[in-house]
Design an enzyme around this catalytic site. Structure first.
Site, PDB file in Angstrom:
ATOM      1  N   SER A 178     -22.365  52.647  60.577  1.00  0.00           N
ATOM      2  CA  SER A 178     -21.331  53.568  60.108  1.00  0.00           C
ATOM      3  C   SER A 178     -20.636  53.121  58.816  1.00  0.00           C
ATOM      4  CB  SER A 178     -20.333  53.820  61.235  1.00  0.00           C
ATOM      5  OG  SER A 178     -21.040  54.361  62.319  1.00  0.00           O
ATOM      6  N   ARG A 193     -21.569  51.100  49.655  1.00  0.00           N
ATOM      7  CA  ARG A 193     -20.456  50.143  49.628  1.00  0.00           C
ATOM      8  C   ARG A 193     -20.015  49.867  51.050  1.00  0.00           C
ATOM      9  NH1 ARG A 193     -17.910  55.079  48.067  1.00  0.00           N
ATOM     10  NH2 ARG A 193     -18.435  54.600  45.920  1.00  0.00           N
ATOM     11  N   ASP A 231     -22.046  57.255  62.594  1.00  0.00           N
ATOM     12  CA  ASP A 231     -21.339  57.747  63.791  1.00  0.00           C
ATOM     13  C   ASP A 231     -21.024  59.246  63.740  1.00  0.00           C
ATOM     14  OD1 ASP A 231     -19.436  57.353  61.812  1.00  0.00           O
ATOM     15  OD2 ASP A 231     -18.165  55.996  62.971  1.00  0.00           O
TER      16      ASP A 231
HETATM   17  C1  BGC Z   1     -17.537  54.898  56.880  1.00  0.00           C
HETATM   18  C2  BGC Z   1     -18.265  56.039  57.536  1.00  0.00           C
HETATM   19  C3  BGC Z   1     -17.866  56.147  58.988  1.00  0.00           C
HETATM   20  C4  BGC Z   1     -16.371  56.182  59.135  1.00  0.00           C
HETATM   21  C5  BGC Z   1     -15.930  56.230  60.589  1.00  0.00           C
HETATM   22  C6  BGC Z   1     -16.053  54.983  57.140  1.00  0.00           C
HETATM   23  O1  BGC Z   1     -15.403  53.859  56.629  1.00  0.00           O
HETATM   24  O2  BGC Z   1     -17.780  54.878  55.497  1.00  0.00           O
HETATM   25  O3  BGC Z   1     -19.666  55.875  57.438  1.00  0.00           O
HETATM   26  O4  BGC Z   1     -18.436  57.313  59.518  1.00  0.00           O
HETATM   27  O5  BGC Z   1     -15.807  55.029  58.529  1.00  0.00           O
HETATM   28  O6  BGC Z   1     -16.407  55.160  61.313  1.00  0.00           O
END
Ligand code: BGC
Length: 498
Positions: A178, A193, A231
């Site tokens: 995620s 990133r 996620d």
């Molecule tokens: C991430 C996402 C993720 C979200 C919730 C963010 O910091 O970049 O990919 O879906 O957090 O977990």
């Protein structure tokens, strides 16, 4: 320097550093506290700083909607709008046994998911807490740890992994990673990133699926990495598996993000890839990045700017830093520290504990807001137990009100993001269900109601047509369903190279 140091005050040293002092004699018994009126005056100031009017929200929604469009036009945009190569909705008939590995913000989870079809499933899981060290150590080590956890899980739940390797058995796995990754196909993802405080070196710019595969091979883990997902995409798919009215998925947890389904003909950057125009594909918006770098649209207070500038990723994840669980406690802590510096709060008390960055957990805001006692005993407990600070009722009422302002702003900004997707997909008239998950959504009192209120402030009564609901576990169940959908898609020869 004043002649006498009796009483309280502030001194600015020649270096520019401000000192607060309080001197008392043994005749005075009580510590000085801010008066009720002082706290009320301060509260008014913070109310105007943290309150979002409906008009301001509509302006944010317009800019947000435009950012989503720009992200679909070409690669490398601020809101990257990542095509995930999850084509269309699940049928609900997906079945079989799948592994899911969930690397989120706080824990690592390995799951064995048995899909029974008809929206039914079973799940067995193990959770491992990630250490701060692992978040900042070399990236390959993190994936080695992931592979190790998967192997241990297989050995204790499914049989001897070495035997499986010998007999050529490989278990299909969906990897929920995620963090924003740009994907060329479903089992690939270059980390754009790190977010949520991670900073493991040698990972940004690398294909994390390949790194994980390398770890699996090195440790002889009998696993076939079928899909790399995030996620929110998992939540979208898991929610529709059980509630077909779901059109959008959102996560409000340590980080924040959204996913929804888009038609290929609406995604200019996928022109020429050979997909049929009316094919649907899930988009991982990575909306936490909205308004990053330029900071043109979101109302940031000086506390938000400090959170941003002192983070390991200044300028990035601008939207997420105003909303998500990782930051809300820190925003409130910075306000308190400011009032300590101004000599308003905790004079004569030792404040070093509350001056430690990130010492004020977002869970404290939830607890403060839900304190049911007139005396606000929960808040007394938080301040004495965790920070060794004494508070008066007026101060506690102020802290509670402040938590409410920060929590409410987070929910109302979240509503702006949802509204932008609703606009993009013209979902307002017919309405839709929004599958939501994450610690803020699930545990912060009144968060969902405030999102709904925000949607009404943006859209008027029609905002009632957009309803969020607690989603199924996207990172476990959703990931397994995506693995199942992908296996089937490739077996039937649909876009087999993606
Ligand atoms: C991430 C996402 C993720 C979200 C919730 C963010 O910091 O970049 O990919 O879906 O957090 O977990």
């Amino acid at each position: 320097m004043p002649a006498s140091r009796r009483g309280s005050g502030t001194i600015t040293l020649p270096t520019g550093v401000t000192l607060n002092y309080h001197t008392r004699t043994n005749e005075e018994e009580d510590l000085p506290h801010a008066t009720k009126k002082t706290m009320a005056d301060h509260l008014r100031k913070f109310e105007s700083l943290f309150t979002l009017t409906p008009q301001r929200m509509r302006m944010i929604v317009d800019a947000f909607t435009e950012s989503l469009e720009i992200g679909l036009e070409s690669s490398g945009q601020v809101v990257p709008m990542i095509p995930t190569f999850v084509f269309g909705w699940p049928s609900g008939h997906e079945s079989g046994e799948y592994l899911a590995l969930d690397l989120g913000g706080t824990n690592l989870r390995v799951c064995l998911v048995t899909l029974h079809g008809g929206g039914k499933f079973e799940i067995t899981q193990s959770k491992y807490r990630l250490t701060e060290e692992q978040k900042h150590d070399d990236g390959q080590k993190l994936f080695d740890f992931c592979a190790d956890c998967v192997k241990t899980f297989i050995n204790s739940n499914l049989g001897d992994s070495e035997e499986m390797i010998k007999s050529g058995v490989k278990l299909p796995l969906g990897f929920t990673f995620s963090y924003p990754c740009s994907q060329e196909r479903i089992d690939h993802g270059v980390l754009i990133r790190w977010t949520k405080g991670f900073s493991a070196p040698n990972t940004e710019g690398c294909d994390v699926a390949a790194m994980f595969r390398e770890a699996l091979e090195a440790q002889n883990v009998p696993v076939d990495l079928v899909a790399l997902t995030c996620d929110t995409t998992g939540t979208l798919i898991a929610s529709t598996y059980v509630n077909p009215k779901t059109k959008i998925a959102v996560i409000f947890g340590t980080g924040c993000n959204a996913a929804y389904m888009e038609t290929i003909k609406e995604i200019p950057k996928l022109k020429g890839c050979g997909f049929a125009d009316d094919t649907e594909i899930a988009i991982n918006c990575e909306w936490g990045a909205f308004d990053s770098f330029q900071h043109e649209h979101l109302p940031r207070t000086k506390y938000d700017i400090t959170v941003d500038e002192s983070s390991n990723k200044p300028g990035e994840q601008a939207f997420e830093k105003l909303i998500s669980g990782r930051y809300l406690g820190e925003i409130l802590r910075l306000v308190i520290c400011d009032l300590i510096d101004e000599g308003v709060l905790f004079l004569g008390q030792n404040t070093y504990k509350i001056e430690i960055p990130y010492s004020f957990d977002t869970a404290f805001l939830s607890l403060m807001e839900s304190d049911p006692t007139d005396e606000l005993l929960m808040i007394i407990g938080i301040f004495t137990h965790f920070f060794a600070l004494e508070t008066t009722l007026a101060e506690r009422q102020f802290f509670r009100a402040l938590a409410k302002l920060i929590g409410k702003r987070s929910a109302r900004l979240s509503a702006c993001g949802i509204a932008a997707i609703v606009n993009r997909k013209s979902l307002l008239e017919d309405g839709c269900s929004v599958g939501a998950d994450g610690s803020l959504y699930n545990k912060y009192p009144g968060f969902a109601d405030r999102v709904h209120e925000g949607l009404q402030d943006i859209f008027g009564d029609k905002g009632l047509n957009i309803v969020t609901h607690h989603a199924e576990d996207g990172s476990g169940i959703g990931s397994a369903i995506i693995a199942a959908m992908t296996k089937k898609r490739k077996e039937t020869g649909l876009y087999p190279n993606y």
